[in-house]
Design an enzyme around this catalytic site. Structure first.
Site, mmCIF file in Angstrom:
data_model
loop_
_atom_site.group_PDB
_atom_site.id
_atom_site.type_symbol
_atom_site.label_atom_id
_atom_site.label_comp_id
_atom_site.label_asym_id
_atom_site.label_seq_id
_atom_site.Cartn_x
_atom_site.Cartn_y
_atom_site.Cartn_z
ATOM 1 C CE1 TYR A 132 -3.656 2.551 0.814
ATOM 2 C CE2 TYR A 132 -2.492 3.008 2.860
ATOM 3 C CZ TYR A 132 -3.495 3.310 1.950
ATOM 4 O OH TYR A 132 -4.329 4.375 2.206
ATOM 5 C CE LYS A 167 -3.052 5.395 -1.097
ATOM 6 N NZ LYS A 167 -4.077 5.989 -1.964
#
Ligand code: NAD
Ligand code: SER
Length: 318
Positions: free
Chosen positions: A143, A147
């Site tokens: 994740y 990002k």
């Protein structure tokens, strides 16, 4: 006139942002979209245009952008941190290939784009306290990787193609309307539900683990304010640190105890989510957002607790 497409509109942020944007810009000017229709969202779906859009399918995206003459895309479709560690390929595909498709359609159709980054864009080698706006970013989750790469990709589309991309690094978001979609900070939402229903909560994050957090009304304001900000003032356009508060489970437990004195907080720490939390900052420095577009949150921990307990009591019929 803004014509806005929201992707992932039935998620934790989208379900509240759609309502606020429709109030502000008019229902017909805000197209909500999701990968599928979800039960419990009938009111939102009926309050304005709704389309099925999977952001990993560029043709679907282009068709809807053209059909509604969209000039602003708010891209909330994503896989969050804990689910991302279970399904890293899916996390990469949706968060990166999906974002690429959004940016491409924005380039072709001349749209503005908002995509949220996260505290997950930082990692264990980032200075953890008062984390600077510009600092080391070596995240250790899929994740977090998506990002950081997403921040850079949005910067690239701005500098290379002139696409007006904007974004903030959200901390954990706390809200009562829609449950969070599988993140590490979700405990700070579940604790309020369990405090009201059972007077106790077992936290999967350990005491002493501080993370930045924000109440949803402030998050919605951040998106709307940044999208309206003067572009000439935006130096950090895709990756503004924003925060409202920093706490650990004991602090939120103590805040709840002011209103539910019998509340009991236990721990059963989940090693995966704990190690994710340990790799994130304790508190962010959000002075760039304050200086460049006037960011100023309204809610601190106790103000949020009062409002959460009040609104959840009504929602849960207690
Ligand atoms: P969420 O999981 O609640 O909602 C995301 C929505 O996207 C879900 O409804 C899901 O069905 C949908 N979706 C997933 N794959 C899709 C696809 N291929 N096409 C279309 N829709 C798809 O997430 P959220 O909390 O609303 O987060 C929105 C954004 O904000 C994400 O980018 C997230 O990383 C970021 N963010 C959220 C938080 C938070 O605490 N909620 C914190 C930091 C950043
Ligand atoms: N709330 C999010 C998560 O825990 C932070 O981006 O995944």
């Amino acid at each position: 006139m803004k014509k806005i497409l929201i992707t992932g509109a039935l998620g934790q942020i989208g379900s509240e942002l759609t309502r606020e944007l429709r109030n502000h810009y008019g229902s017909t000017n805000v197209v909500a979209s999701g990968r599928r229709v979800k039960e419990g969202h009938e009111k939102l779906i009926e309050s304005g245009p709704f389309e099925i859009v999977d952001i990993t399918k560029p043709d679907e995206l282009a068709e809807i952008v053209t059909k509604h003459n969209i000039n602003t895309i708010i891209n909330l479709a994503a896989i969050l941190s804990a689910v991302g560690e279970k399904h890293p390929e899916q996390c990469w595909n949706i968060n990166m290939n999906g974002l690429y498709n959004i940016l491409e359609v924005a380039r072709e159709k001349n749209c503005m784009v908002f995509t949220p980054s996260s505290i997950a864009a930082f990692g264990p080698t980032t200075p953890p306290n008062n984390t600077p706006q510009d600092t080391i970013q070596r995240p250790t989750t899929m994740y977090g990787v998506t990002k950081v790469a997403g921040e850079l990709l949005c910067d690239y589309y701005f500098s290379k193609f002139g696409v007006d991309t904007r974004g903030v690094r959200f901390p954990g978001l706390i809200s009562y309307e829609t449950l969070p979609g599988g993140g590490t900070t979700d405990y700070a939402v579940h604790i309020y539900y369990d405090a009201l229903k059972n007077k106790k909560y077992t936290s999967f994050i350990d005491k002493g683990t501080n993370m930045d957090m924000m109440y949803m009304p402030d998050a919605i304001n951040a998106i709307m304010q940044l999208m309206e900000a003067d572009p000439k003032k935006l130096i950090h356009r895709n990756a503004f640190n924003v925060t409202s508060m920093s706490f650990d489970p004991e602090m939120i437990g103590n805040s709840i105890r002011k209103y539910i004195p019998e509340f009991i907080l236990n721990y059963d720490v989940d090693p995966v989510r704990q190690s994710i939390a340990d790799s994130w900052p304790n508190s962010l420095d959000d002075s760039a957002a304050r200086e460049e577009w006037g960011w100023k949150p309204k809610y601190d921990l106790d103000a949020m607790t009062v409002d959460m307990l009040e609104k959840l009591k009504i929602k849960l019929g207690l």
